[in-house]
Design a protein around this motif. Structure first.
Motif, mmCIF file in Angstrom:
data_model
loop_
_atom_site.group_PDB
_atom_site.id
_atom_site.type_symbol
_atom_site.label_atom_id
_atom_site.label_comp_id
_atom_site.label_asym_id
_atom_site.label_seq_id
_atom_site.Cartn_x
_atom_site.Cartn_y
_atom_site.Cartn_z
ATOM 1 N N GLN A 188 0.832 -1.212 0.000
ATOM 2 C CA GLN A 188 0.000 0.000 0.000
ATOM 3 C C GLN A 188 0.866 1.260 0.000
ATOM 4 O OE1 GLN A 188 -2.461 -0.865 3.473
ATOM 5 N NE2 GLN A 188 -4.241 -1.206 2.161
ATOM 6 N N LEU A 189 1.928 1.261 0.784
ATOM 7 C CA LEU A 189 2.835 2.408 0.811
ATOM 8 C C LEU A 189 3.533 2.591 -0.532
ATOM 9 C CD1 LEU A 189 4.473 1.894 4.337
ATOM 10 C CD2 LEU A 189 2.747 3.598 3.695
ATOM 11 N N PHE A 190 3.932 1.482 -1.144
ATOM 12 C CA PHE A 190 4.590 1.538 -2.446
ATOM 13 C C PHE A 190 3.660 2.128 -3.500
ATOM 14 C CE2 PHE A 190 5.373 -0.227 -6.651
ATOM 15 C CZ PHE A 190 6.732 -0.002 -6.823
ATOM 16 N N LEU A 191 2.401 1.694 -3.494
ATOM 17 C CA LEU A 191 1.450 2.159 -4.505
ATOM 18 C C LEU A 191 1.174 3.657 -4.373
ATOM 19 C CD1 LEU A 191 -1.029 -0.857 -4.496
ATOM 20 C CD2 LEU A 191 0.636 -0.265 -6.265
ATOM 21 N N LYS A 192 1.302 4.178 -3.150
ATOM 22 C CA LYS A 192 1.124 5.615 -2.942
ATOM 23 C C LYS A 192 2.338 6.396 -3.441
ATOM 24 C CE LYS A 192 -1.941 5.212 1.063
ATOM 25 N NZ LYS A 192 -2.080 5.435 2.533
ATOM 26 N N ARG A 193 3.530 5.833 -3.228
ATOM 27 C CA ARG A 193 4.768 6.480 -3.658
ATOM 28 C C ARG A 193 5.799 5.412 -4.010
ATOM 29 N NH1 ARG A 193 7.175 11.281 -0.086
ATOM 30 N NH2 ARG A 193 5.178 12.167 -0.775
ATOM 31 N N PRO A 194 5.838 4.988 -5.285
ATOM 32 C CA PRO A 194 6.735 3.902 -5.709
ATOM 33 C C PRO A 194 8.200 4.168 -5.380
ATOM 34 C CG PRO A 194 5.126 4.365 -7.407
ATOM 35 C CD PRO A 194 4.989 5.455 -6.384
ATOM 36 N N ASP A 195 8.825 3.193 -4.756
ATOM 37 C CA ASP A 195 10.242 3.257 -4.396
ATOM 38 C C ASP A 195 10.734 1.822 -4.336
ATOM 39 O OD1 ASP A 195 12.707 3.258 -3.062
ATOM 40 O OD2 ASP A 195 12.174 5.005 -1.857
ATOM 41 N N LYS A 196 11.768 1.509 -5.104
ATOM 42 C CA LYS A 196 12.224 0.124 -5.205
ATOM 43 C C LYS A 196 12.601 -0.474 -3.857
ATOM 44 C CE LYS A 196 17.044 1.338 -6.273
ATOM 45 N NZ LYS A 196 18.121 1.232 -7.291
ATOM 46 N N ARG A 197 13.014 0.354 -2.920
ATOM 47 C CA ARG A 197 13.417 -0.151 -1.608
ATOM 48 C C ARG A 197 12.241 -0.729 -0.825
ATOM 49 N NH1 ARG A 197 16.281 5.277 0.280
ATOM 50 N NH2 ARG A 197 14.398 6.004 -0.795
ATOM 51 N N LYS A 198 11.036 -0.360 -1.217
ATOM 52 C CA LYS A 198 9.851 -0.824 -0.501
ATOM 53 C C LYS A 198 9.399 -2.218 -0.934
ATOM 54 C CE LYS A 198 8.154 3.907 0.081
ATOM 55 N NZ LYS A 198 7.117 4.889 -0.313
ATOM 56 N N LEU A 199 9.878 -2.691 -2.108
ATOM 57 C CA LEU A 199 9.424 -3.993 -2.608
ATOM 58 C C LEU A 199 10.541 -4.851 -3.182
ATOM 59 C CD1 LEU A 199 6.066 -3.319 -4.533
ATOM 60 C CD2 LEU A 199 6.352 -4.193 -2.223
ATOM 61 N N ASN A 200 11.785 -4.479 -3.044
ATOM 62 C CA ASN A 200 12.856 -5.200 -3.726
ATOM 63 C C ASN A 200 13.127 -6.583 -3.125
ATOM 64 O OD1 ASN A 200 14.322 -4.716 -1.401
ATOM 65 N ND2 ASN A 200 15.627 -3.129 -2.325
ATOM 66 N N LYS A 201 14.074 -7.273 -3.735
ATOM 67 C CA LYS A 201 14.383 -8.650 -3.339
ATOM 68 C C LYS A 201 14.817 -8.738 -1.885
ATOM 69 C CE LYS A 201 17.271 -12.613 -4.560
ATOM 70 N NZ LYS A 201 18.328 -13.140 -5.458
ATOM 71 N N GLU A 202 15.618 -7.795 -1.435
ATOM 72 C CA GLU A 202 16.113 -7.838 -0.061
ATOM 73 C C GLU A 202 14.960 -7.739 0.942
ATOM 74 O OE1 GLU A 202 17.432 -6.037 -2.500
ATOM 75 O OE2 GLU A 202 19.276 -7.205 -2.735
ATOM 76 N N LEU A 203 14.001 -6.865 0.640
ATOM 77 C CA LEU A 203 12.862 -6.713 1.539
ATOM 78 C C LEU A 203 12.058 -8.002 1.630
ATOM 79 C CD1 LEU A 203 10.472 -3.769 1.939
ATOM 80 C CD2 LEU A 203 9.505 -6.004 1.402
ATOM 81 N N VAL A 204 11.771 -8.606 0.472
ATOM 82 C CA VAL A 204 10.983 -9.844 0.454
ATOM 83 C C VAL A 204 11.731 -10.962 1.172
ATOM 84 C CG1 VAL A 204 9.947 -11.623 -1.001
ATOM 85 C CG2 VAL A 204 9.768 -9.217 -1.657
ATOM 86 N N THR A 205 13.030 -11.076 0.922
ATOM 87 C CA THR A 205 13.836 -12.117 1.559
ATOM 88 C C THR A 205 13.841 -11.957 3.074
ATOM 89 O OG1 THR A 205 15.264 -12.270 -0.400
ATOM 90 C CG2 THR A 205 16.108 -13.195 1.650
ATOM 91 N N ASP A 206 14.019 -10.733 3.535
ATOM 92 C CA ASP A 206 14.032 -10.484 4.985
ATOM 93 C C ASP A 206 12.669 -10.775 5.607
ATOM 94 O OD1 ASP A 206 16.655 -9.710 4.808
ATOM 95 O OD2 ASP A 206 16.233 -7.555 4.828
ATOM 96 N N LEU A 207 11.619 -10.368 4.920
ATOM 97 C CA LEU A 207 10.265 -10.531 5.449
ATOM 98 C C LEU A 207 9.881 -12.005 5.546
ATOM 99 C CD1 LEU A 207 7.866 -8.781 6.372
ATOM 100 C CD2 LEU A 207 6.980 -8.911 4.040
#
Length: 271
Positions: free
Chosen positions: A179-198
């Motif tokens: 939801q935050l990404f869709l409001k203001r797209p930023d690769k750091r909010k959805l990138n591979k590192e984020l998904v892996t950590d989550l």
């Protein structure tokens, strides 16, 4: 049979699988199909799938995913059996069947019909978060941003149920980040590192589904370079039979000019 296959003891694996096959059970069909697929005999695997779906029509979607994932077998025959099965069971009658229809129309590239299957589902709390988030991608693909946002919010709303809040904690947290990404797209909010950590403590299914969703929204927001590593992992077969996420990821990579499959051929990043 599976134990021997993991040790790459082919003859012993088939010996046990063929003995089990005498029962004619769904599991025995699946075991032989998995072995023939593992060792590259896709013609035999396809014939077994055809025979299995004659007897167990509910397994027809498995056959279609297998065909599309490996780029082998008779996808047209499998698709026909799925359509016949849906007519037989009145597939619009329950959220479970509507979810199956959604996945079916998604992998045969009919996003409008896929999205409609979820739009007409009465109780979204009975739909898996994997389907809800993939549905948000498909809704966005059709240009229906309101439906996209509704499905993402439905994922977040799972936290209102204490049991679901615990079981689906990773999905819910991801949906909030989306939801935050869709409001203001930023690769750091959805990138591979984020998904892996989550998903560090989650099973591979969750990680791969979130990788695909991230890849889609990164691509549609002109962050395609960040999407490819995610797709390369979400396309990898982690189990004996393909998931919808494996099929879609491979379809996207093939459109980009990559040769993927059968098996995990062509996928460089597997970790």
């Amino acid at each position: 049979a599976y134990w021997h296959a993991r040790k790459d003891e082919k003859d012993k694996a088939f010996e046990h699988a063929e003995h089990a096959f005498q029962s004619g059970s769904t599991e025995s069909f699946q075991c032989l199909i998995a072995l023939h697929s593992k060792y590259g005999d896709f013609d035999k695997a396809n014939k077994l799938f055809s025979d299995m779906t004659d007897r167990y029509s509910a397994r027809s979607p498995d056959w279609l995913r297998w065909c599309l994932c490996h780029n082998k077998g008779d996808a047209k025959a499998a698709q026909s059996k799925v359509e016949t099965y849906f007519q037989k069971v009145n597939a619009r009658s329950t959220p479970g069947y509507q979810s199956m229809m959604f996945h079916f129309y998604t992998i045969i590239n009919e996003p409008q019909k896929a999205s409609l299957a979820l739009m007409t589902t009465r109780n979204l709390s009975r739909v898996s978060p994997a389907t809800l988030l993939l549905g948000s991608c498909v809704a966005d693909q059709t240009g229906n941003k309101a439906e996209r946002d509704r499905l993402v919010q439905a994922t977040v709303d799972l936290e209102k149920n204490p049991v679901m809040a615990k079981d689906y904690a990773v999905w819910i947290e991801y949906a909030k980040k989306l939801q935050l990404f869709l409001k203001r797209p930023d690769k750091r909010k959805l990138n591979k590192e984020l998904v892996t950590d989550l998903t560090e403590k989650s099973n591979s299914d969750i990680r791969q589904n979130l990788e695909l969703v991230s890849a889609y929204f990164l691509t549609t927001n002109r962050l395609g370079k960040e999407a490819t590593p995610l797709l390369l992992h979400s396309a990898v077969l982690m189990r004996g039979f393909p998931l919808t996420v494996n099929v879609i990821s491979r379809q996207v990579l093939r459109k980009q000019g990559m040769t993927v499959g059968p098996g995990n051929e062509g996928l460089k990043e597997k970790n």
